[in-house]
Design a protein around this motif. Structure first.
Motif, PDB file in Angstrom:
ATOM      1  N   VAL A   1     -29.209  -7.072  -2.192  1.00 22.35           N
ATOM      2  CA  VAL A   1     -29.604  -6.453  -1.101  1.00 22.35           C
ATOM      3  C   VAL A   1     -31.128  -5.845  -1.227  1.00 22.35           C
ATOM      4  O   VAL A   1     -31.984  -5.959  -0.117  1.00 22.35           O
ATOM      5  N   LEU A   2     -31.717  -5.510  -2.339  1.00 17.16           N
ATOM      6  CA  LEU A   2     -32.952  -5.169  -2.703  1.00 17.16           C
ATOM      7  C   LEU A   2     -33.976  -6.304  -2.156  1.00 17.16           C
ATOM      8  O   LEU A   2     -35.060  -6.216  -1.652  1.00 17.16           O
ATOM      9  N   ALA A   3     -33.604  -7.307  -2.647  1.00 14.06           N
ATOM     10  CA  ALA A   3     -34.431  -8.643  -2.605  1.00 14.06           C
ATOM     11  C   ALA A   3     -34.486  -9.089  -1.018  1.00 14.06           C
ATOM     12  O   ALA A   3     -35.590  -9.470  -0.503  1.00 14.06           O
ATOM     13  N   ILE A   4     -33.352  -9.369  -0.419  1.00 10.16           N
ATOM     14  CA  ILE A   4     -33.122  -9.957   0.845  1.00 10.16           C
ATOM     15  C   ILE A   4     -33.506  -8.789   1.933  1.00 10.16           C
ATOM     16  O   ILE A   4     -34.060  -9.326   2.960  1.00 10.16           O
ATOM     17  N   ARG A   5     -33.064  -7.525   1.797  1.00  5.17           N
ATOM     18  CA  ARG A   5     -33.082  -6.635   2.933  1.00  5.17           C
ATOM     19  C   ARG A   5     -34.191  -5.703   2.840  1.00  5.17           C
ATOM     20  O   ARG A   5     -34.995  -5.193   3.593  1.00  5.17           O
ATOM     21  N   ALA A   6     -34.260  -5.052   1.595  1.00  4.01           N
ATOM     22  CA  ALA A   6     -35.210  -3.941   1.425  1.00  4.01           C
ATOM     23  C   ALA A   6     -36.769  -4.545   1.025  1.00  4.01           C
ATOM     24  O   ALA A   6     -37.520  -3.839   1.714  1.00  4.01           O
ATOM     25  N   ARG A   7     -36.990  -5.539   0.489  1.00  2.00           N
ATOM     26  CA  ARG A   7     -38.212  -6.269   0.412  1.00  2.00           C
ATOM     27  C   ARG A   7     -39.035  -6.448   1.572  1.00  2.00           C
ATOM     28  O   ARG A   7     -40.280  -6.096   1.582  1.00  2.00           O
ATOM     29  N   PRO A   8     -38.333  -7.134   2.515  1.00  3.71           N
ATOM     30  CA  PRO A   8     -39.073  -7.494   3.711  1.00  3.71           C
ATOM     31  C   PRO A   8     -39.368  -6.151   4.542  1.00  3.71           C
ATOM     32  O   PRO A   8     -40.470  -5.679   5.216  1.00  3.71           O
ATOM     33  N   LEU A   9     -38.631  -4.977   4.337  1.00  6.61           N
ATOM     34  CA  LEU A   9     -38.865  -3.744   5.198  1.00  6.61           C
ATOM     35  C   LEU A   9     -39.979  -3.109   4.540  1.00  6.61           C
ATOM     36  O   LEU A   9     -40.791  -2.370   5.113  1.00  6.61           O
ATOM     37  N   ILE A  10     -40.122  -3.205   3.173  1.00  3.06           N
ATOM     38  CA  ILE A  10     -41.189  -2.437   2.420  1.00  3.06           C
ATOM     39  C   ILE A  10     -42.446  -3.169   3.025  1.00  3.06           C
ATOM     40  O   ILE A  10     -43.444  -2.316   3.357  1.00  3.06           O
ATOM     41  N   GLU A  11     -42.764  -4.407   3.093  1.00  7.45           N
ATOM     42  CA  GLU A  11     -43.902  -5.144   3.734  1.00  7.45           C
ATOM     43  C   GLU A  11     -44.109  -4.471   5.060  1.00  7.45           C
ATOM     44  O   GLU A  11     -45.245  -4.379   5.353  1.00  7.45           O
TER      45      GLU A  11
END
Length: 220
Positions: A1-11
């Motif tokens: 979830v962190l890799a697939i969903r959270a990382r793009p949101l952080i960007e």
């Protein structure tokens, strides 16, 4: 979830000129909170016993200790799915218990039975359904299985046990999964208590009060 969903949101959040996608941030943080509770909450149609949860194992220990000492216990969670898992476990252990959610119709009967029947040992309630308008003074242990952003909602629920007529010392336990965003939420609740209390019933507005960096910290 962190890799697939959270990382793009952080960007997206890091881009100062772009609007913050609050709804997507809220949905992702909710998903992470559910994983902290029990991975089965996000594994559709998968039996809960196939998954492991450190928090759930701790709850089992707390239940055994409290029941062995003769306590009655109230357990609050904001997720009905988690209450279902806890209820299934209690049934398997032949532990009599009451369940109160927004769909419960016989509220008064359930509460009366918990208050008066010594064999009714555990009360499981959703934080919103069980947070107001009821007395649970038969209990002497309160477990908040997950943290709400707004501590006032937790306190309202705890107050169901600290009512007039309570003659026992009450233990209140709030479970936090180490090394996850739950620790960050726990610290944020303490640091921003006054701010969060302004948004008593509007969790989505809490997020809009946070800075971009604070949202990034939660998603990392």
């Amino acid at each position: 979830v962190l890799a697939i969903r959270a990382r793009p949101l952080i960007e997206k959040v890091q881009g100062e000129s772009a609007p913050v996608p609050f709804l997507h941030v809220f949905a992702t943080l909710t998903l992470l909170k559910q994983i902290c509770n029990h991975p089965a909450l996000v594994q559709q149609n998968s039996p809960w016993k196939k998954h492991e949860s450190g928090k759930f194992e701790l709850l089992k220990e707390l239940l055994a200790e409290a029941l062995g000492s003769g306590h009655k216990i109230v357990i609050f969670s904001q997720y009905v799915g988690m209450i279902d898992i806890i209820s299934q476990y209690l049934k398997e252990q032949s532990i009599r218990h009451a369940v109160l959610t927004g769909q419960t119709r016989n509220r008064g009967e359930l509460i009366k039975e918990f208050q008066t029947d010594p064999e009714m040992k555990v009360f499981c309630g959703s934080l919103l359904a069980g947070g107001i308008g009821i007395d649970l003074t038969a209990a002497s242990v309160v477990v908040h299985y997950d943290r709400w952003w707004n501590a006032s909602k937790e306190n309202q629920a705890t107050d169901r046990v600290h009512r007039i007529g309570q003659n026992k010392n009450v233990q209140v336990l709030k479970l936090v999964t180490r090394g996850t965003l739950e620790e960050k939420i726990d610290r944020m609740i303490s640091a921003k208590r006054e701010l969060f209390e302004k948004f008593m019933d509007k969790d989505e507005e809490i997020f809009q009060s946070l800075s971009r960096q604070e949202l990034i910290d939660l998603l990392q």
